[in-house]
Design a protein around this motif. Structure first.
Motif, short mmCIF file in Angstrom:
data_model
loop_
_atom_site.label_atom_id
_atom_site.label_comp_id
_atom_site.label_asym_id
_atom_site.label_seq_id
_atom_site.Cartn_x
_atom_site.Cartn_y
_atom_site.Cartn_z
N LEU A 159 49.95 21.22 78.44
CA LEU A 159 48.90 22.17 78.05
C LEU A 159 47.77 21.41 77.37
O LEU A 159 48.00 20.44 76.65
CB LEU A 159 49.46 23.21 77.07
CG LEU A 159 50.64 24.04 77.54
CD1 LEU A 159 51.20 24.85 76.38
CD2 LEU A 159 50.22 24.95 78.67
N GLN A 160 46.54 21.88 77.62
CA GLN A 160 45.38 21.29 76.97
C GLN A 160 44.59 22.39 76.28
O GLN A 160 44.41 23.49 76.82
CB GLN A 160 44.49 20.57 77.97
CG GLN A 160 43.31 19.87 77.30
CD GLN A 160 42.49 19.05 78.27
OE1 GLN A 160 42.52 19.28 79.47
NE2 GLN A 160 41.76 18.08 77.75
N CYS A 161 44.11 22.09 75.08
CA CYS A 161 43.28 23.02 74.32
C CYS A 161 41.85 22.92 74.86
O CYS A 161 41.21 21.87 74.75
CB CYS A 161 43.32 22.66 72.84
SG CYS A 161 42.36 23.77 71.80
N VAL A 162 41.39 24.00 75.50
CA VAL A 162 40.07 23.99 76.14
C VAL A 162 39.26 25.22 75.74
O VAL A 162 39.81 26.23 75.30
CB VAL A 162 40.19 23.95 77.69
CG1 VAL A 162 40.86 22.68 78.16
CG2 VAL A 162 40.93 25.16 78.21
N ARG A 163 37.97 25.12 75.93
CA ARG A 163 37.06 26.23 75.66
C ARG A 163 37.16 27.23 76.82
O ARG A 163 37.21 26.86 77.98
CB ARG A 163 35.63 25.71 75.55
CG ARG A 163 34.65 26.78 75.13
CD ARG A 163 33.27 26.21 74.91
NE ARG A 163 33.34 25.09 73.98
CZ ARG A 163 32.49 24.08 74.00
NH1 ARG A 163 31.54 24.02 74.90
NH2 ARG A 163 32.61 23.10 73.13
N ASP A 164 37.20 28.51 76.50
CA ASP A 164 37.26 29.56 77.50
C ASP A 164 35.85 29.85 77.98
O ASP A 164 35.01 30.31 77.21
CB ASP A 164 37.88 30.83 76.89
CG ASP A 164 38.14 31.91 77.91
OD1 ASP A 164 37.61 31.82 79.04
OD2 ASP A 164 38.86 32.87 77.59
N PRO A 165 35.55 29.59 79.27
CA PRO A 165 34.19 29.80 79.77
C PRO A 165 33.80 31.28 79.83
O PRO A 165 32.63 31.61 79.94
CB PRO A 165 34.22 29.18 81.17
CG PRO A 165 35.65 29.25 81.58
CD PRO A 165 36.45 29.11 80.30
N ASN A 166 34.79 32.18 79.74
CA ASN A 166 34.50 33.61 79.81
C ASN A 166 34.20 34.24 78.46
O ASN A 166 33.93 35.43 78.38
CB ASN A 166 35.69 34.35 80.45
CG ASN A 166 35.94 33.88 81.87
OD1 ASN A 166 35.01 33.63 82.62
ND2 ASN A 166 37.20 33.72 82.21
N VAL A 167 34.25 33.44 77.40
CA VAL A 167 34.02 33.97 76.05
C VAL A 167 32.73 33.38 75.50
O VAL A 167 32.55 32.17 75.45
CB VAL A 167 35.20 33.62 75.11
CG1 VAL A 167 34.89 34.06 73.68
CG2 VAL A 167 36.48 34.26 75.60
N LEU A 168 31.83 34.26 75.11
CA LEU A 168 30.58 33.84 74.47
C LEU A 168 30.79 34.01 72.98
O LEU A 168 30.90 35.12 72.47
CB LEU A 168 29.41 34.70 74.95
CG LEU A 168 28.06 34.37 74.34
CD1 LEU A 168 27.67 32.94 74.69
CD2 LEU A 168 27.01 35.34 74.86
#
Length: 101
Positions: A78-87
């Protein structure tokens, strides 16, 4: 953010203090003793020793991980990533994403 176990312990402690006081106001004095685990009494110390809340991180096993962190759980990466669907400007935009091997 308070975890469920800490919330439950604090709720039990609060109720154990409030119920006898309310009963005393009504003139009812039952002979009941409520046994509480030692964790309830040490809950204040545990929160002082805990890591500060993370406003922009992923959490796994009560540990904070920053963006880009990688963990392996039972052969799943698992990698901690930014959710592109959340502003968001508040930092609630990170989540765990499964990586393909």
């Amino acid at each position: 953010m308070m975890n469920k176990r800490m919330f439950t312990l604090l709720l039990v402690a609060s109720l154990s203090a409030a119920v006898p006081a309310l009963a005393a106001q009504q003139g009812y004095r039952p002979d009941v003793a409520v046994q509480l685990p030692a964790e309830v009494w040490d809950a204040g110390n545990a929160s002082r020793n805990a890591a500060p809340p993370c406003h922009r991180c992923c959490i796994y096993n009560d540990q904070n991980y920053s963006e880009g962190a990688v963990v392996t759980v039972k052969n799943v990466v698992l990698q901690c990533v930014r959710d592109p669907n959340v502003l968001s400007t508040g930092g609630d935009d990170l989540h765990w994403q499964r990586l393909d091997k």
